[in-house]
Write an enzyme that holds these catalytic residues in place. Structure first.
Site, mmCIF file in Angstrom:
data_model
loop_
_atom_site.group_PDB
_atom_site.id
_atom_site.type_symbol
_atom_site.label_atom_id
_atom_site.label_comp_id
_atom_site.label_asym_id
_atom_site.label_seq_id
_atom_site.Cartn_x
_atom_site.Cartn_y
_atom_site.Cartn_z
ATOM 1 C CG ASP A 29 -1.778 1.165 1.355
ATOM 2 O OD1 ASP A 29 -1.757 2.135 0.540
ATOM 3 O OD2 ASP A 29 -2.820 1.168 2.169
ATOM 4 C CG HIS A 30 3.119 3.994 -3.297
ATOM 5 N ND1 HIS A 30 4.166 4.570 -2.612
ATOM 6 C CD2 HIS A 30 4.035 3.770 -4.608
ATOM 7 C CE1 HIS A 30 5.045 4.993 -3.178
ATOM 8 N NE2 HIS A 30 5.103 4.427 -4.034
ATOM 9 N NE ARG A 31 -3.994 3.712 1.195
ATOM 10 C CZ ARG A 31 -5.292 3.352 1.555
ATOM 11 N NH1 ARG A 31 -6.176 4.224 1.408
ATOM 12 N NH2 ARG A 31 -5.350 2.443 2.041
ATOM 13 C CB VAL A 32 1.153 2.488 4.654
ATOM 14 C CG1 VAL A 32 1.818 2.110 5.975
ATOM 15 C CG2 VAL A 32 -0.255 3.198 5.114
#
Lengths: 324, 391
Positions: free
Chosen positions: B363-366
């Protein structure tokens, strides 16, 4: 919210309207000193005196006639007919006078008259004190007929009836006076002519009013355990009838049982059934069914009296038949 | 010339008539317009006049209780008294023996056609059938006395669709629907990206063999869970959950393991797996997968998965990119372990090694690529040289 009885709710409605409007007065048999046969007008005479809470002679025609005359001359009377069984004695005043005068005078006068009365079986009072004669009254154009089932509705509708500029017959039920329910402290009104869905359901609609609302809600609770979802529509006002609410419910469930305590033939249920035919025929997935009182003079025997009117068990059975 | 006298059709609905009487006898001269015979239809008697002048030569029907269909020839008239009667061919064959009168009840017991039976159907069902263009006679009613109700029309429509469709409808189980929703949401809302790499598994394979000799039979999955749990401790974001706009970190590592069911997929969770020994992990994996396949997992055993391992190596799959299981932020797809020819770093010597391909979905958000890259590199290092873990 506090819980009070149907009787107390009515008493509060009368009290509040007597305070609010000096033209309001009460008249009827034993309504003053005795406080009413079922205690609805208790203590009002002590508070407001002879001028505003009047005992009358035993003459139903005179009681309604006096109320009508007072209404035409600017008062806002609330008269009481002790039992609906005695309404026929006053029908000349109700039907030929009160209901027609505003029409016949081209709307130049108003008739702000409330006729409180009480009906229904359950106290083994026999054929002369146990009838439900509402179907006679809904046959009179120009009248409004109100039949509340709960303390909340009783209070809000009685206040609206008193404030209405047309003659209203307000029919209480003798078996409901002691029933309790939530009633807010603050003032409120319930509009005449609006039914109330007392319980939401998917599978079948029960259309009913007055004491049979309570029985129908009991039946609905029983059937819920069998997985049947019953919608209970409380008409609250029989005339004018809230056809919109009825049709909306029929559109939802497509099956209808009408429950009334009054005897079946020529009854209110027949009117409701035909209204459904006229307005929602295509929505029906089964014939409309009626469960009503037996077509007999009300028996005095407690056993037979019970059999002569619907009860929760027979309402359950009738619902199962509609769902068959 | 011969003229046919027929049973007249005296009304729109008249199908047959009864001959009441002849007003002329055979051989009589008849004037056009004279009454020739009397007919009864629908309880009304009619006097029928001759449409031509001539001689009544032959009477084919006598008055009786038997109905005669309209247009049937009942007599012949000729222009002259002597000329031969020219019977029409069909008239000959149609001419029956004059039947003996039968009891009057006979005709009541023989209706022309049985009246069509009215189909019982609720108004709602009828309206629906009309809307859907369904012939109501085709529907079987399930209501009282066979009344067709709304549900019967709906069932019929469903059955008809099933019968005419060129496909079969495969049942979509509730568990699949729930999974479908979660997966769609994951793929729609989580910006996935993927890292792939190869890991030489010679050392692990050797370790596996050694332990097997000591009666300790562990799977590659057991080893992977063990080493991942240790490495994740150094990379806590791999064990994070993204909940309510918060990146939550946890003190212990939970690893979910994707288990295929007959119809569906379930992810039992090994909790605080970083504190478990390899043996504990192996026994818990065995227990969880067995109960997963028997649908006996407790609710809490499928909750709080964070890092997830999904292994398709047993199917000789080399590489795949699994979908992240939210609120977790990373999942690892494990491919088959296969022998490969390896070139040394100097580019000269070759050797054959067991190589496993893995891919990480993140998850690129994290997690950014470099962080995940460092995690992969550490995991690869540890798996290739398990002894390093102790360092």
């Amino acid at each position: 919210m506090r819980e009070i009885s149907y009787r107390q709710a009515l008493n509060e409605a009368l009290n509040e309207e007597l305070v609010r409007d000096q033209t309001v007065f009460i008249a009827g048999e034993d309504v003053a000193i005795y406080g009413g046969a079922y205690g609805v007008t208790a203590d009002l005479w002590k508070k407001y005196g002879d001028e505003r809470v009047k005992d009358t002679p035993i003459s139903e025609s005179a009681i309604v006639g006096v109320g009508l005359g007072a209404a035409l001359t600017g008062m806002r009377p609330v008269v009481e007919i002790m039992y609906i069984d005695f309404i026929p004695l006053a029908l000349e005043q109700i039907n030929n006078q009160a209901a027609k005068i505003r029409y016949m005078f081209g709307g130049k006068c108003t008739v702000p008259l409330t006729i409180r009365t009480e009906g229904g079986a359950g106290r083994t009072l026999g054929a002369h004190h146990s009838q439900s004669l509402e179907s006679w009254l809904i046959h009179i154009p120009g009248l409004k007929v109100v039949m509340p089932a709960t303390p909340y509705d009783a209070k809000g509708l009685l206040k609206s009836s008193i404030r209405d500029n047309n003659p209203v017959v307000f029919i209480e039920h003798k078996m409901l006076y002691n029933s309790k329910g939530p009633v807010p402290e603050e003032e409120y009104l319930i509009p005449i002519g609006q039914a109330d869905i007392k319980r939401q359901g998917r599978d079948v609609t029960v259309i009913t009013y007055s004491r049979m609302v309570l029985f129908s809600l009991q039946a609905a609770a029983t059937l819920e355990k069998e997985g049947v979802s019953v919608e209970v529509v409380d008409l609250r006002t029989l005339l004018p009838m809230d056809i919109d609410t009825i049709v909306a419910s029929v559109r939802k469930t497509h099956r209808v049982l009408i429950v009334e305590e009054d005897c079946k033939t020529g009854g209110t249920g027949a009117e409701i059934g035909m209204l459904i035919m006229e307005h929602a025929f295509d929505e029906l997935d089964a014939p409309v069914k009626r469960l009503a009182g037996a077509d007999v003079p009300m028996p005095k025997s407690p056993v037979l009296e019970k059999l002569a009117i619907p009860d929760p068990e027979r309402i359950c059975q009738a619902i199962r038949e509609v769902l068959q | 010339m011969t003229h046919e006298i027929i049973m007249p059709k005296l009304g729109e609905t008249m199908e047959e008539g009864y001959l009441i009487s002849w007003k002329k006898n055979v051989g009589d001269k008849v004037q056009k317009g004279e009454v020739l015979f009397e007919v009864m239809s629908d309880k009304t008697n009619f006097e029928v006049e001759a449409s031509e002048s001539g001689y009544l030569r032959q009477i084919l029907f006598q008055p009786s209780d038997q109905p005669i269909p309209v247009t049937t020839v009942i007599a012949y008239l000729t222009d002259t008294p002597e000329e031969p009667v020219e019977e029409k061919k069909e008239a000959v064959s149609a001419r029956p023996e004059i039947p003996a009168p039968e009891p009057p009840t006979a005709r009541n017991t023989e209706p022309a056609a049985p009246p069509a039976e009215r189909i019982r159907i609720s108004p709602r069902a009828r309206k629906l059938a009309l809307e859907k263009g369904v012939e109501i006679s085709a529907i079987t009613g399930s209501g009282p006395e066979g009344r067709i109700e709304e549900k019967d029309v709906l069932n019929y429509l469903q059955a008809r669709q099933a019968a005419t469709a060129s496909y079969q409808v495969h049942p979509w189980s509730p568990i699949r629907k729930i999974a479908a929703e979660r997966l769609s949401l994951s793929k729609k809302t989580i910006p996935h990206y993927y890292l792939q790499g190869s890991i030489v598994m010679d050392q692990i394979a050797r370790l596996k063999e050694e332990l097997k000799k000591a009666q300790k039979d562990y799977t590659y999955t057991d080893f992977l869970i063990f080493y991942c749990s240790r490495v994740i401790r150094e990379f806590p974001l791999l064990n994070a959950a993204l909940v309510d706009q918060e990146i939550r970190l946890y003190p212990s590592v939970n690893i979910g393991l994707a288990v295929a069911l007959e119809d569906g997929l379930v992810v039992p969770v090994l909790k605080a797996v970083d504190t478990m020994s390899l043996e504990q992990i192996a026994s818990q994996v065995k227990s969880l997968t067995a109960r997963a396949r028997n649908n006996q997992l407790k609710k809490e055993e499928t909750e709080e998965a964070r890092f997830v391992i999904s292994n398709l190596g047993m199917y000789q799959v080399e590489n795949f990119q699994p979908i992240i299981n939210p609120p977790g932020v990373a999942i690892m797809g494990v491919g088959a372990i296969t022998p490969r020819v390896m070139v040394s770093e100097q580019g000269s010597a070759t050797a054959i090694s067991l190589v496993m391909k893995i891919s990480l979905s993140l998850d690129h958000r994290v997690i950014d690529g470099a962080y995940a890259g460092r995690f992969f590199f550490r995991l690869k290092t540890v798996l290739q040289q398990p002894g390093l873990l102790a360092v």
